[in-house]
Every structure is written in structure tokens, then in C-alpha cells.
Design an enzyme around this catalytic site. Structure first.
Site, PDB file in Angstrom:
ATOM      1  N   LEU A 174       0.811  -1.221   0.000  1.00 53.98           N
ATOM      2  CA  LEU A 174       0.000   0.000   0.000  1.00 53.98           C
ATOM      3  C   LEU A 174       0.843   1.269   0.000  1.00 53.98           C
ATOM      4  O   LEU A 174       0.347   2.345   0.339  1.00 53.98           O
ATOM      5  CB  LEU A 174      -0.946   0.003   1.212  1.00 53.98           C
ATOM      6  CG  LEU A 174      -2.073  -1.035   1.190  1.00 53.98           C
ATOM      7  CD1 LEU A 174      -2.875  -0.975   2.478  1.00 53.98           C
ATOM      8  CD2 LEU A 174      -2.993  -0.822  -0.011  1.00 53.98           C
ATOM      9  N   CYS A 192       3.367  -1.405   8.848  1.00 57.95           N
ATOM     10  CA  CYS A 192       1.955  -1.074   8.629  1.00 57.95           C
ATOM     11  C   CYS A 192       1.099  -2.335   8.494  1.00 57.95           C
ATOM     12  O   CYS A 192       0.033  -2.446   9.111  1.00 57.95           O
ATOM     13  CB  CYS A 192       1.800  -0.204   7.388  1.00 57.95           C
ATOM     14  SG  CYS A 192       2.692   1.371   7.486  1.00 57.95           S
ATOM     15  N   HIS A 193       1.560  -3.297   7.672  1.00 50.10           N
ATOM     16  CA  HIS A 193       0.786  -4.511   7.450  1.00 50.10           C
ATOM     17  C   HIS A 193       1.631  -5.768   7.536  1.00 50.10           C
ATOM     18  O   HIS A 193       1.175  -6.845   7.163  1.00 50.10           O
ATOM     19  CB  HIS A 193       0.070  -4.451   6.087  1.00 50.10           C
ATOM     20  CG  HIS A 193      -0.833  -3.268   5.965  1.00 50.10           C
ATOM     21  ND1 HIS A 193      -0.437  -2.077   5.410  1.00 50.10           N
ATOM     22  CD2 HIS A 193      -2.127  -3.086   6.360  1.00 50.10           C
ATOM     23  CE1 HIS A 193      -1.434  -1.215   5.445  1.00 50.10           C
ATOM     24  NE2 HIS A 193      -2.472  -1.795   6.018  1.00 50.10           N
ATOM     25  N   GLY A 194       2.880  -5.632   7.987  1.00 47.24           N
ATOM     26  CA  GLY A 194       3.695  -6.801   8.262  1.00 47.24           C
ATOM     27  C   GLY A 194       4.336  -7.462   7.065  1.00 47.24           C
ATOM     28  O   GLY A 194       4.389  -8.697   6.986  1.00 47.24           O
ATOM     29  N   PRO A 207       1.684  -9.351   3.155  1.00 43.93           N
ATOM     30  CA  PRO A 207       0.723  -9.164   2.053  1.00 43.93           C
ATOM     31  C   PRO A 207       1.302  -8.543   0.780  1.00 43.93           C
ATOM     32  O   PRO A 207       0.621  -8.519  -0.244  1.00 43.93           O
ATOM     33  CB  PRO A 207      -0.318  -8.226   2.670  1.00 43.93           C
ATOM     34  CG  PRO A 207       0.460  -7.427   3.670  1.00 43.93           C
ATOM     35  CD  PRO A 207       1.495  -8.356   4.235  1.00 43.93           C
TER      36      PRO A 207
END
Length: 228
Positions: A174, A192-194, A207
Site C-alpha cells: 500500500l 503497517c501490514h507486516g 501481504p
């Protein structure tokens, strides 16, 4: 008495004749000065019959068609020039500004980056990661099987010189900015999202779908890196 009257009449007639002669002479001089007495050359034998009469109109279909074609052609040429100017103006307004062009390339002195360190620079409005890899990191990344990678790339495909990794520091998930020297694989980690990246900038966990982007770069000499 009659003799005096005759003398007066004779004098009047002589004066009138003299005035008329003077007037003719003046008119002749004025005419010569105005060049109205010159003969105008007649070019009628050299002119086409269709243009000898200035009051003549194009009456045949072929003549009217030729005029229409000429008018349309002139309009098309004018429209083409106008469109060209409009397009050039539009493209010029979309071109990069001077400050953006100035950042199109960045030159980095490699001596300032110690072995094992990753330094961040700003390039084209994005973070640029320059990593001076250790021999152990190079060996580790070269031995990773591509079959285990989500976005399969060998280490050699991502570097020009093995000791220098050059990637854009934008997470491919992202658009977050990862942290250097962190994560499960010792490369980069996006909290943020690993998403976890290795020391070659390849996605190994999380991701993110793709590896970190490798920009165009070169090494003009031993101690200089040019990106862009």
C-alpha cells in the site's frame, strides 16, 4: 469714340486669348507631371480568356469545384497549423518542471556508506534505499531458491555490483515506507501490514505482492553511484 471702343475690344480679345493659352499650357504641364499621358502596356494577348473580363463569374461546374477545393484546402492547412500550436502548448504544459528535472538523477558517494549499513536518500519524491551489503548477506541471498519466492528473482538479477543494493523504499502493498535492517529476514520490514523483505529487497512474508523496485542505476567509477 468708335475707335476707342474698338481698341478696348481688341485688347479684351487679346487678353482672353492669352489667358486661354496660359491655361492650356498649365494643364499640359500638370498632365505631364501626373504621367497621365503615358501609354499603359496592354497585356491582353498574354492573358487567358477566362480572366480577361474582370466582371466575369465562374459559371461552369469545374470552375466552381476548383474554387471550392482551393477554399477547403486553405482551411485545412490553417486548421492543421492551429491544431499543431494547440498540441504543442498542451504538451508543454504537461512537461516536467525545472525542479523535477533537476531531481531526475542523483549522484551518491559510496564512501560515505559503511559496510552493513542502509542509507536513505530522496529521489523523485520517493525514498531511495542504498544498502552496502556484507559478504555474508550476499552469500545468503544468492543461495535462496527462487521456487520459494512469491515474486521470483535471483539476487544477480537485482544488483549490478553484489555489495550494493539499490531499491526504491516504497512497500509494494500500500505504498508505506519499510524500515531497514529489520524483519524476519534481516532486510526491510513494513510495520503497517507486516511485509518482510530480505537483503535483496525481495518479498518473503506478508501481504506485499512484489519485490521492492530496483531503479535504473550505474556506477560510473569505483566510488560513485548514479541513479536515474
Amino acid at each position: 469714340m468708335m475707335k476707342a471702343v474698338s481698341c478696348v475690344r481688341a485688347s479684351s480679345q487679346a487678353l482672353s486669348a492669352g489667358l486661354r493659352a496660359s491655361g492650356i499650357a498649365v494643364n499640359t504641364i500638370a498632365t505631364r507631371q501626373a504621367h497621365t499621358d503615358l501609354q499603359v502596356p496592354d497585356f491582353s494577348p498574354y492573358r487567358r480568356d477566362s480572366v480577361k473580363d474582370s466582371r466575369r463569374r465562374n459559371e461552369s461546374a469545374e470552375e466552381r469545384k476548383a474554387f471550392s477545393y482551393m477554399l477547403v484546402g486553405a482551411g485545412a492547412v490553417g486548421g492543421a497549423y492551429a491544431a499543431k500550436g494547440l498540441i504543442n502548448t498542451f504538451i508543454g504544459s504537461m512537461s516536467a518542471t525545472a525542479d523535477v528535472l533537476a531531481m531526475a538523477k542523483i549522484e551518491i558517494k559510496l564512501a560515505d556508506i559503511a559496510e552493513g549499513k542502509s542509507v536513505t536518500f530522496k529521489w523523485r519524491g520517493k525514498p531511495l534505499f542504498i544498502r552496502h551489503r556484507t559478504p555474508a548477506e550476499i552469500d545468503t541471498e544468492r543461495n535462496v531458491p527462487t521456487s520459494t519466492l512469491r515474486d521470483p528473482e535471483t539476487d544477480d538479477q537485482r544488483v549490478i555490483k553484489p555489495e550494493w543494493l539499490v531499491v526504491i523504499g516504497v512497500c509494494t502493498h500500500l505504498g508505506c515506507v519499510p524500515i531497514a535492517n529489520a524483519g524476519d529476514f534481516g532486510g526491510y520490514y513494513c510495520p503497517c501490514h507486516g511485509s518482510h523483505y530480505d537483503s535483496s529487497g525481495r518479498i518473503r512474508k506478508g501481504p506485499a505482492p512484489l519485490n521492492l523496485e530496483v531503479p535504473t542505476h550505474e556506477f560510473p567509477d569505483e566510488g560513485t553511484l548514479v541513479v536515474g
